[in-house]
Design an enzyme around this catalytic site. Structure first.
Site, short mmCIF file in Angstrom:
data_model
loop_
_atom_site.label_atom_id
_atom_site.label_comp_id
_atom_site.label_asym_id
_atom_site.label_seq_id
_atom_site.Cartn_x
_atom_site.Cartn_y
_atom_site.Cartn_z
CB ALA A 1 -0.92 -0.01 1.22
CE1 TYR B 1 5.03 0.42 -7.66
CE2 TYR B 1 5.20 -0.53 -5.47
CZ TYR B 1 5.78 -0.16 -6.66
OH TYR B 1 7.13 -0.37 -6.87
NE ARG C 1 7.96 -2.20 2.07
CZ ARG C 1 9.27 -2.21 1.80
NH1 ARG C 1 9.72 -1.86 0.61
NH2 ARG C 1 10.14 -2.57 2.72
NE ARG D 1 22.21 4.95 3.49
CZ ARG D 1 23.48 4.69 3.74
NH1 ARG D 1 23.98 3.49 3.50
NH2 ARG D 1 24.27 5.60 4.24
CB CYS E 1 24.98 -2.70 1.44
SG CYS E 1 24.12 -1.41 0.50
CD GLN F 1 40.67 5.95 -9.49
OE1 GLN F 1 39.67 6.61 -9.68
NE2 GLN F 1 41.49 5.61 -10.46
CB VAL G 1 53.51 -5.91 -10.58
CG1 VAL G 1 53.85 -7.08 -11.50
CG2 VAL G 1 52.76 -6.42 -9.36
#
Length: 644
Positions: A165, A169, A217, A295, A341, A420, A457
């Site tokens: 919900a 949507y 939801r 998060r 993550c 990086q 190397v």
């Protein structure tokens, strides 16, 4: 650390979960064209169940056949039951519990031109076309479809269902006055706008056993929408839903009609746990079992949420994409071994919306979506393999090779690992990337990888180590600007600024408006008088993912950074930059110039020539092959390390 509360069981009606962690519904593009479950999708879910997750939810599953888009799961017809049962059986056999997310997508099904778009009210779209609002007959059909889908979920052996919900949507569009402009019994007051949702909930509840939990939801409130939902309205609606039969509230945020989509798959730029306090308030004022979302990617963070009573469960979604063993590792106290993550969104969201990528993946976990294919197989011919470069590509290769039983020797020309990715972590809001790169280096050491810092190397080193194969992952270096004045003392490059080796102040001009140039602008604007970004293309940030771009552009706007597009630098003077824009020459005054026009692969001709002369197989991966996103680097490293 002991995560007692996080790993305590919870009982909801007749369902007992082994812990408080939910692996949520996330789009994967792993369903078939005609909406059936695949072996790939089963393997994906089984890996997280074996990893110790408490409750898996399928991605959105269409309940109404005319509005069911291709490549998304469907439960709108009985023919889908068999495949869905294979998925539920597999999760159960792996020791987990599993639910289906029942979905009516509205505008979101527009990806399939054959799918019917359903909305509460007439909506004008591009080209002057009007999507007609749902008729009463449409509403009754959709309500019945939710109930029939719930019945099929029971037949397919699922432990619970979730009514979606939120997120723009159809149900969310009904309850939100920003979308619902009806004047009949389904529009106007909160009670009327809630009517369709309550009828759907009752339809679902009437088609599932009394001891089966019903999750819902819901968005905590509307963002970026004029006349949108408030959290107070949501709380009142949740109380109504409880009476209608909802047991658990899954508190999310966001919609895909506005910049609020950033809250649906929140990038690293948003604070960790940014929506938890909303969940806590809704739990407190409704008295319902509540799931916190947004998060949450650290077991200590999750434990704090549960132990302080802010929520009863937590969603750890992308955290388990990055590491399917997240739960097992946290429960056993192996927190340092968790692959974190970093909220980059490169594989999970950018991959999902890309038409060129077949299914989602993950920068931190290239095995995502290839769980069976990428199972690590021990080698029966252990080799000494020299890896040139200690960035994320080199580290990924080294760790995987070591796990397979090879003897990798990782050599890094600088005095630290991470490459990086550590530099990227110097940009505003990206500290987690730096932490992840450093952690990756520690995990390589813990795995027993031989690491040599300050060691480039060379052919001599290859000969000395008697390496049987060589992996070249030496990355890229900043491209130089080839214009008059580029060697003046006030000119520097993005790497020097991000690394803190050069401090720029006063008026600053940044040449290059890609990801790195914009991050430099954000970093320096707070200590500079004026920052201008000059970009050759028609817009800045073209190489940024959609959701990160929203946050970065908002930040630049708020900070007052000036951007000049369709312009190229033609000369640098002592106190200005000369640009050409629209066939006119202009000057921008400045004290410093930062060049951020991209990177070029570092040269490795000596290594290549030696390997070819001595018939030593070598592989070039990551930015050493071609400067691109970190996602490509780890994917190539994972593939090579499995092939050797």
């Amino acid at each position: 650390m002991n995560f007692t509360n996080l790993f305590s069981p919870i009982r909801i009606r007749g369902l007992e979960l082994r812990n408080r962690i939910e692996f949520p519904a996330m789009g994967t593009k792993m369903a078939t064209e005609d909406k059936f479950v695949t072996k790939q999708l089963i393997d994906y879910h089984v890996a997280r169940a074996l990893g110790g997750n408490g409750l898996n939810f399928t991605e959105v599953c269409s309940v109404y056949a005319p509005a069911a888009p291709k490549k998304f799961l469907s439960i709108a017809e009985d023919k889908y039951i068999e495949g869905l049962k294979e998925l539920s059986d597999a999760v159960h056999n792996a020791g987990g519990k599993v639910g289906i997310q029942l979905w009516l997508g509205g505008l979101a099904v527009g990806s399939d031109p054959e799918a019917k778009i359903m909305m509460p009210s007439d909506m004008k779209v591009q080209g002057g076309y009007v999507i007609p609002g749902m008729t009463i007959e449409d509403i009754k059909e959709a309500t019945k479809a939710f109930g029939e889908a719930a019945r099929r979920a029971v037949e397919a052996g699922y432990d619970c269902v979730e009514f979606h919900a939120g997120h723009n949507y159809v149900p969310h569009s009904f309850i939100s006055p920003a979308f619902n402009h009806r004047t009949d019994e389904y529009g106007g007051s909160l009670e009327n706008r809630s009517r369709f949702l309550i009828e759907c909930i009752e339809s679902i509840r009437n088609n599932i056993p009394n001891d089966m939990p019903l999750f819902m939801r819901i968005d905590a409130h509307d963002d970026y929408l004029e006349n949108g939902l408030t959290i107070e309205e949501i709380i009142e609606f949740c109380k109504m839903s409880k009476k209608a039969g909802v047991d658990v509230l899954d508190i999310s945020r966001g919609n895909f009609s506005t910049a609020a989509i950033k809250y649906e798959v929140p990038p690293v730029d948003l604070p960790r746990g940014f929506n938890v306090e909303n969940a806590a308030r809704i739990k407190r004022e409704t008295g319902m079992v509540t799931v916190a979302v947004g998060r949450i990617n650290d077991p200590a963070q999750a434990e704090e949420i549960i132990s302080n009573g802010k929520a009863d469960m937590v969603v750890i979604g992308r955290g388990q994409l990055a590491d399917p063993e997240f739960c097992n590792k946290a429960k056993s106290g192996e927190v340092e071994s968790i692959v974190r993550c970093v909220g980059c969104n490169q594989g999970c969201y950018d991959g999902f919306v890309s038409t060129e990528v077949p299914y989602i993946t993950c920068l931190r976990n290239p095995a995502l979506g290839r769980e069976e294919e990428y199972k690590l197989i021990k080698t029966d011919q252990a080799k000494t393999i020299l890896i040139a470069g200690g960035g994320v590509a080199g580290l990924e290769a080294a760790i995987t090779l070591k796990q397979r039983g090879h003897n990798p020797i990782l050599c890094e020309a600088s005095d630290s690992l991470g490459g990086q990715f550590v530099l990227a972590g110097a940009a505003p809001r990206k500290e987690e990337m730096k932490e992840a790169a450093i952690s990756m280096g520690e995990q390589a050491k813990a795995a027993g990888v031989e690491i040599r810092l300050s060691t480039p190397v060379t052919p001599e080193l290859i000969r000395e180590t008697q390496a049987k194969e060589v992996v070249i992952a030496i990355g890229a270096e900043p491209m130089k600007l080839n214009v008059p004045g580029a060697e003046l003392p006030q000119v520097t490059n993005s790497h020097e600024v991000l690394a803190g080796k050069v401090q720029v102040e006063g008026e600053v001009v940044i040449i290059g408006g890609g990801l790195v140039g914009l991050e430099v602008a954000e970093l320096v604007v707070h200590r500079s008088g004026k920052v201008t970004v000059v970009e050759m293309l028609d817009q800045v940030g073209k190489d940024l993912g959609d959701l990160r771009k929203i946050v970065v552009m908002e930040s630049l706007h708020q900070a007052g950074v000036n951007t000049v597009t369709n312009a190229r630098c033609v000369k640098i003077k002592e106190n200005s930059v000369v640009i050409e824009k629209d066939s006119r020459i202009e000057e921008i005054s400045c004290d410093f110039v930062v060049v951020a026009i991209g990177a070029r692969s570092r040269k490795f001709d000596d290594i290549k020539d030696y390997c070819e002369k001595n018939s030593i197989p070598y592989y070039v991966i990551g930015d050493a092959l071609r400067a691109r996103r970190a996602l490509n680097s780890t994917a190539e490293a994972a593939a090579i390390a499995r092939d050797i």
